[in-house]
Enzyme design. Sequence first.
Site, PDB file in Angstrom:
ATOM      1  N   ASN A   9       1.136  -1.259   0.321  1.00  0.00           N
ATOM      2  CA  ASN A   9      -0.268  -0.017   0.344  1.00  0.00           C
ATOM      3  C   ASN A   9       1.227   1.151  -0.418  1.00  0.00           C
ATOM      4  O   ASN A   9       1.187   1.586   1.275  1.00  0.00           O
ATOM      5  CB  ASN A   9      -0.745  -0.060   1.356  1.00  0.00           C
ATOM      6  CG  ASN A   9      -1.367   0.699   1.299  1.00  0.00           C
ATOM      7  OD1 ASN A   9      -1.904   1.997   0.181  1.00  0.00           O
ATOM      8  ND2 ASN A   9      -2.081   1.340   2.484  1.00  0.00           N
ATOM      9  N   TRP A  10       1.281   2.078  -1.351  1.00  0.00           N
ATOM     10  CA  TRP A  10       1.951   2.203  -1.659  1.00  0.00           C
ATOM     11  C   TRP A  10       1.446   4.721  -0.530  1.00  0.00           C
ATOM     12  O   TRP A  10       1.762   5.102  -0.441  1.00  0.00           O
ATOM     13  CB  TRP A  10       2.053   3.655  -3.136  1.00  0.00           C
ATOM     14  CG  TRP A  10       3.332   2.280  -3.672  1.00  0.00           C
ATOM     15  CD1 TRP A  10       3.230   1.540  -3.088  1.00  0.00           C
ATOM     16  CD2 TRP A  10       3.416   1.881  -4.833  1.00  0.00           C
ATOM     17  NE1 TRP A  10       4.394   0.352  -4.133  1.00  0.00           N
ATOM     18  CE2 TRP A  10       4.516   1.164  -4.814  1.00  0.00           C
ATOM     19  CE3 TRP A  10       3.419   3.381  -5.598  1.00  0.00           C
ATOM     20  CZ2 TRP A  10       5.009   0.942  -6.040  1.00  0.00           C
ATOM     21  CZ3 TRP A  10       4.372   3.228  -6.752  1.00  0.00           C
ATOM     22  CH2 TRP A  10       5.006   1.976  -7.172  1.00  0.00           C
ATOM     23  N   LYS A  11      -0.017   3.902  -0.138  1.00  0.00           N
ATOM     24  CA  LYS A  11      -0.394   5.645   0.314  1.00  0.00           C
ATOM     25  C   LYS A  11       0.053   6.347  -0.681  1.00  0.00           C
ATOM     26  O   LYS A  11       0.146   6.625  -1.828  1.00  0.00           O
ATOM     27  CB  LYS A  11       0.123   6.063   1.481  1.00  0.00           C
ATOM     28  CG  LYS A  11       0.228   4.651   2.372  1.00  0.00           C
ATOM     29  CD  LYS A  11       0.175   5.308   3.738  1.00  0.00           C
ATOM     30  CE  LYS A  11       0.236   3.648   4.676  1.00  0.00           C
ATOM     31  NZ  LYS A  11       0.096   3.621   6.689  1.00  0.00           N
ATOM     32  N   HIS A  95      -9.790   0.637   4.812  1.00  0.00           N
ATOM     33  CA  HIS A  95      -7.981   1.127   5.324  1.00  0.00           C
ATOM     34  C   HIS A  95      -8.769   1.865   6.036  1.00  0.00           C
ATOM     35  O   HIS A  95      -9.333   2.907   6.597  1.00  0.00           O
ATOM     36  CB  HIS A  95      -7.359   1.593   4.651  1.00  0.00           C
ATOM     37  CG  HIS A  95      -5.890   1.913   5.256  1.00  0.00           C
ATOM     38  ND1 HIS A  95      -5.789   2.499   5.491  1.00  0.00           N
ATOM     39  CD2 HIS A  95      -4.756   0.677   4.613  1.00  0.00           C
ATOM     40  CE1 HIS A  95      -4.546   2.320   6.726  1.00  0.00           C
ATOM     41  NE2 HIS A  95      -3.188   1.622   5.735  1.00  0.00           N
ATOM     42  N   GLU A  97      -6.539   4.550   7.597  1.00  0.00           N
ATOM     43  CA  GLU A  97      -7.232   6.036   7.336  1.00  0.00           C
ATOM     44  C   GLU A  97      -8.172   6.737   6.592  1.00  0.00           C
ATOM     45  O   GLU A  97      -8.213   7.675   7.028  1.00  0.00           O
ATOM     46  CB  GLU A  97      -5.358   6.423   6.235  1.00  0.00           C
ATOM     47  CG  GLU A  97      -4.300   5.927   7.510  1.00  0.00           C
ATOM     48  CD  GLU A  97      -2.490   6.022   6.642  1.00  0.00           C
ATOM     49  OE1 GLU A  97      -2.856   5.524   5.420  1.00  0.00           O
ATOM     50  OE2 GLU A  97      -2.242   5.096   7.827  1.00  0.00           O
ATOM     51  N   GLU A 167      -5.287  -5.565   9.934  1.00  0.00           N
ATOM     52  CA  GLU A 167      -4.400  -4.379  10.669  1.00  0.00           C
ATOM     53  C   GLU A 167      -4.951  -3.706  12.011  1.00  0.00           C
ATOM     54  O   GLU A 167      -5.513  -2.657  12.052  1.00  0.00           O
ATOM     55  CB  GLU A 167      -4.601  -3.001   9.502  1.00  0.00           C
ATOM     56  CG  GLU A 167      -4.396  -4.240   7.809  1.00  0.00           C
ATOM     57  CD  GLU A 167      -3.620  -2.684   7.189  1.00  0.00           C
ATOM     58  OE1 GLU A 167      -2.318  -2.601   6.460  1.00  0.00           O
ATOM     59  OE2 GLU A 167      -4.427  -2.011   7.314  1.00  0.00           O
ATOM     60  N   GLY A 173       2.406   2.261  10.843  1.00  0.00           N
ATOM     61  CA  GLY A 173       3.122   3.195  10.782  1.00  0.00           C
ATOM     62  C   GLY A 173       3.620   3.415  12.059  1.00  0.00           C
ATOM     63  O   GLY A 173       4.500   4.583  12.219  1.00  0.00           O
ATOM     64  N   SER A 212       3.240  -2.791   9.946  1.00  0.00           N
ATOM     65  CA  SER A 212       5.133  -2.733  11.088  1.00  0.00           C
ATOM     66  C   SER A 212       5.638  -3.976  10.089  1.00  0.00           C
ATOM     67  O   SER A 212       6.206  -4.357  11.284  1.00  0.00           O
ATOM     68  CB  SER A 212       5.230  -2.333  12.013  1.00  0.00           C
ATOM     69  OG  SER A 212       5.002  -0.333  12.264  1.00  0.00           O
ATOM     70  N   GLY A 233       2.796  -1.861   4.462  1.00  0.00           N
ATOM     71  CA  GLY A 233       2.585   0.152   3.584  1.00  0.00           C
ATOM     72  C   GLY A 233       4.219   1.039   3.739  1.00  0.00           C
ATOM     73  O   GLY A 233       4.771   0.689   2.953  1.00  0.00           O
ATOM     74  N   GLY A 234       5.018   1.244   5.098  1.00  0.00           N
ATOM     75  CA  GLY A 234       5.912   2.174   4.770  1.00  0.00           C
ATOM     76  C   GLY A 234       7.267   1.009   3.476  1.00  0.00           C
ATOM     77  O   GLY A 234       7.871   1.625   2.752  1.00  0.00           O
TER      78      GLY A 234
HETATM   79  C1  PEP Z   1      -0.772   0.010   5.754  1.00  0.00           C
HETATM   80  O1  PEP Z   1      -0.964   1.048   5.405  1.00  0.00           O
HETATM   81  O2  PEP Z   1      -1.653  -0.521   5.283  1.00  0.00           O
HETATM   82  C2  PEP Z   1       0.043  -0.304   6.619  1.00  0.00           C
HETATM   83  C3  PEP Z   1       0.468  -1.896   7.321  1.00  0.00           C
HETATM   84  O3  PEP Z   1       1.042   0.610   6.878  1.00  0.00           O
HETATM   85  P1  PEP Z   1       2.522   0.022   7.343  1.00  0.00           P
HETATM   86  O4  PEP Z   1       3.099  -1.311   6.865  1.00  0.00           O
HETATM   87  O5  PEP Z   1       3.862   0.628   7.498  1.00  0.00           O
HETATM   88  O6  PEP Z   1       2.163   0.059   8.747  1.00  0.00           O
END
Ligand code: PEP
Length: 252
Positions: A9-11, A95, A97, A167, A173, A212, A233-234
Amino acid sequence: MRRKLVAGNWKMHGSLAANQRLLEAVREACGEPGGAECVVCVPFPYLAQAASVLGGTPVAWGGQNVSEHDSGAYTGEVSGAMLRDFGCRYAIVGHSERRSLYGERDSQVAAKFQAAQRAGLTPILCVGETLEERNQGATEEVVGRQLDAVLNNAGVQAFAAAVLAYEPVWAIGTGHNATPAQAQTVHEILRARVAKRDEALAGSLSILYGGSVKPANAAELFAMPDVDGGLIGGASLVAEDFIAICSAAANA
Ligand code: PEP
């Protein structure tokens, strides 16, 4: 046996130049058929670029959101059919967010899930509790409510063509992932909830863990019996990290 799946997930990150390097690296490393299924969910403007770099390879791409409407006067929205036009196979829905920053409610998430399926996309449905909810002992109630909203609207059979992602909001994050045992506990709860409606389907449903995930913790998370891969994500923005996570999934 459920196939492992890793979705990035590049956001709201990227640029044409940076994406090109990242997509090419992912294509080279994750383009082998037979490994874990590998997906990148890119910002809408870069879908054509993803299609052009990844087209014809086993790496899939998708949207990070989808409208609950099929078309119409919905300024700024993107429909499932539009995502399909650009070759998307997946769309993330619900998601945290989107839920917390844009006020998406359970009923709207359920409508998005169904809109994605109407367009022929596989929804990746995200559920997860906040730290406060976990500390109150409400994890099962929260993820159960989020899942039931979709099960009740779409029906359990819809999950034959969907992916679920647990999640925990407190892990997204933050650098503090759920432990493998914490993830397994909730994944088991989610699978059991689907099994109450259809046991065979629950057994074949892929449930991803997100929050994470890094190369250093991916293998132990993916070794859990009900963890079928990750939503990343990251780490999905760093080619070598994303590739290492995909290979941890392939070897799990
Ligand atoms: C996400 O945004 O779905 C996510 C899992 O982010 P991260 O891996 O950065 O925690």
